[in-house]
Enzyme design. Structure first.
Site, mmCIF file in Angstrom:
data_model
loop_
_atom_site.group_PDB
_atom_site.id
_atom_site.type_symbol
_atom_site.label_atom_id
_atom_site.label_comp_id
_atom_site.label_asym_id
_atom_site.label_seq_id
_atom_site.Cartn_x
_atom_site.Cartn_y
_atom_site.Cartn_z
ATOM 1 C CD GLU A 176 6.004 -1.795 -6.120
ATOM 2 O OE1 GLU A 176 7.066 -1.264 -5.760
ATOM 3 O OE2 GLU A 176 5.417 -2.684 -5.466
ATOM 4 N NE ARG A 197 15.577 8.780 -5.004
ATOM 5 C CZ ARG A 197 14.373 8.193 -5.108
ATOM 6 N NH1 ARG A 197 13.281 8.845 -4.787
ATOM 7 N NH2 ARG A 197 14.260 6.955 -5.509
ATOM 8 C CE LYS A 241 5.783 4.622 -5.755
ATOM 9 N NZ LYS A 241 5.617 3.751 -6.922
#
Ligand code: ATP
Ligand code: MG
Length: 579
Positions: free
Chosen positions: A34, A277, A287
């Site tokens: 994104e 992850r 983020k």
């Protein structure tokens, strides 16, 4: 030889599908960031997996900006994501949706997504719902007990279509209505209980402006993007595993609507698999939190060399090869774990040891005066003229050649390399003691000058002209060797010494509101150093090993010819050994 970690379950999964002829001849993967921030080391792992698998199978990996969320996205982020992926050594390929091969914007698929939702409504597979957020949660219930259907669940398709169009036309405020897939309110998987697929957001999109005031939800948009692009293997992180039935549900509906692409006679049905992850200790990777540190100026920006971002690591002097090696070593698995930043540093060091240019730099300088310099030398030049030392640029790489360094009457050495009253086993510079000045000669200290606070301001001594090159003519042994920089020709340089950004292994241990209290107050120290003359011309992102001090890189932005700036990448050694 292949390592065990490289034959991971994702690779076996893809191998099986290739053998079964499911890919229509081309394995297609995608990396879907994104554009709401810079990519970090966790994304780098996904980049290595997504691009790496495509490469391994001779397929293609798309770069798709998952820009379905209108807030917080920007072109600055988009451009830097591209730059960082390229720097990591990967290039997207494939058809692309707007001219650039392999490059896609999810937002370019909004029209199709809207049409798919309309068709779901027509077929009675989706409906508009006006429950408030709280009610919606209550109706949805808990996994152990079936949920309660929305009062709107059985509205006619005609009426639903009308509301959906009114939603699109801006008749309603945010949250007033949403569209939900009609699946199963009794499913033990909460994501299957009529999930929201469209919501109202009166926010301008960074590319499409105010074209839309309704936006698709991730769970609806992502499988559509994958399917339309002909992705065969969609890999993501473990938290999406529970969303997979919904992913498959959307793909099934697209199949019903005749929207799945066909390649070489094979209908391409995208599939999702999940891997753990990457988590790193002593940092945060969300983020949102990285952005908070940037906005509050806790760091100098997304590319601050202490940040876990790819651009920060580049600026720190980490190399793409070392980052890829790190991702390879931690491997791909389904088990959540934490990785030690020491392993990443180890990978960096392994590479730089082979490749970095050797130089001398004195970070905490104190002056040494050679009192007998020029006396009785039989030197043609005589007097105080400098001499020249030739040292290899990289002892591990003969092809790297040598460089010539001036040496003269006054030199800088590290303050820590001198002790007026030497400790036991201190073999460096001390009164009455001999030390080798790297590549130049043997020097015997005679004493030092101090200021009124007792701080040493100047060291004095004599050199042995017969030891030129470093060894005594009479074969006597000298234990210590130290580095130096000639005062007359040495160049002043700003050097930034970086350390861990957080003092806590898990800065989030008291929750995301508290993580800043674990910021390391000593994570940056700036010093003025003296460096060899050739370093004046260091180019941005040139890597160096400053002898005896560590690995350094010329700063990507601030280093200029004549006024170099260096960032410490890492120390020379560490006790860390990979398992
Ligand atoms: P954040 O939560 O920090 O905002 P994100 O996961 O929302 O990150 P995206 O831009 O959506 O960020 O991520 C793009 C891709 O990178 C996704 O496929 C995601 O699964 C993957 N990814 C993100 N973080 C990690 C991580 N720590 N380890 C491995 N893959 C990751
Ligand atoms: Mg995300």
């Amino acid at each position: 030889m292949e390592s065990d970690t490289s034959r991971h379950f994702l690779r076996q999964w893809i191998e099986g599908d290739v053998a079964a002829g499911k890919t229509g001849g081309t394995v297609v993967t995608r990396f879907p960031p994104e554009p709401n921030g810079y990519i970090h080391i966790g994304h780098a792992k996904a980049v290595c997996v997504d691009f790496g698998m495509a490469k391994l199978f001779g397929g293609e990996c798309h770069l798709r900006l998952d820009d379905t969320n209108p807030t917080k996205e920007s072109d600055e982020y988009a451009e830097n994501i591209k730059k960082d992926i390229n720097w990591l050594g990967f290039q997207w390929s494939g058809k692309g949706d707007a001219g650039e091969p392999g490059f896609y914007n999810a937002s370019n698929m909004f029209d199709t997504m809207f049409q798919i939702a309309e068709e779901l409504i027509r077929r009675g597979q989706a409906y508009c719902c006006n429950l408030g957020q709280e009610e919606w949660k209550q109706y949805r219930g808990v996994p152990e007990k079936p949920g309660t259907p929305s009062p709107s669940r059985d509205t006619s398709p005609e009426r639903n279509l009308q509301i959906f169009h009114e939603m699109r036309d801006g008749k309603y405020a945010d949250g007033e209505w949403c569209v939900r897939a009609k699946i199963d309110m009794a499913s033990p998987n909460i994501h299957f209980r009529d999930p929201v697929i469209y919501r109202i957001r009166h926010v301008a999109h960074y590319h499409l402006g105010n074209t839309w005031c309704i936006y698709p939800m991730y769970d609806f948009a992502h499988p559509i993007e994958d399917a339309l692009e002909g992705v065969t293997h969609s890999m993501c992180t473990l938290e999406f595993e529970v969303h997979r039935p919904l992913y498959d549900w959307v793909v099934d509906r697209m199949d019903e609507q005749g929207l799945l692409p066909v390649r070489n006679g094979v209908k391409i049905r995208t599939q999702q698999r999940e891997f753990a992850r990457l988590n790193l200790t002593y940092t945060v990777m969300s983020k949102r939190l990285l952005l908070q540190m940037v906005q509050e100026k806790r760091v100098a920006g997304w590319d601050d060399p202490r940040m876990p971002t790819v651009c920060g690591m580049r600026r720190r002097g980490y190399t793409p090869g070392a980052i890829r090696e790190f991702c390879e070593r931690i491997g791909v698995s389904k088990v959540e774990s934490e990785s030690d930043p020491a392993l990443l540093e180890w990978c960096v060091r392994e590479e730089l040891n082979q490749t970095a240019t050797r130089r001398m730099a004195v970070l905490d300088p104190v002056k040494v005066v050679i009192d007998n310099w020029g006396e009785g030398l039989g030197d043609a030049a005589g007097g105080d003229a400098p001499r020249y030392v030739e040292l290899p640029n990289n002892p591990l790489d003969e092809a790297a050649g040598t460089r010539t360094i001036p040496f003269g009457k006054e030199i800088w050495i590290e303050r820590a390399d001198f002790q007026e009253v030497p400790e036991k086993k201190f073999f460096r510079m001390a009164p009455g003691q001999e030390v080798r000045l790297r590549g130049a000669c043997i020097f015997k200290c005679t004493g030092c000058v101090k200021d009124e606070n007792g701080v040493v301001t100047e060291i004095h001594g004599t050199w042995d002209p017969e030891s030129w090159g470093g060894n005594a003519a009479d074969g006597r042994k000298v234990k210590g060797t130290i580095h130096w920089v000639d005062c007359a020709t040495g160049v002043k340089a700003e050097v930034r010494l970086y350390d861990k950004l957080f003092t806590e292994k898990d800065p989030l241990k008291d929750g995301p509101a508290e993580f800043l209290k674990y910021l390391n107050p000593d994570s940056l120290k700036v010093v003025t150093a003296y460096v060899e003359p050739v370093l004046a011309e260091a180019k941005e992102l040139d890597h160096f090993q400053f002898e005896r001090t560590g690995y350094f890189v010329a700063d990507e932005y601030d280093s200029k010819p004549g006024t170099p700036v260096f960032n410490r990448t890492c120390s020379l050694k560490d006790s860390y050994k990979p398992a």
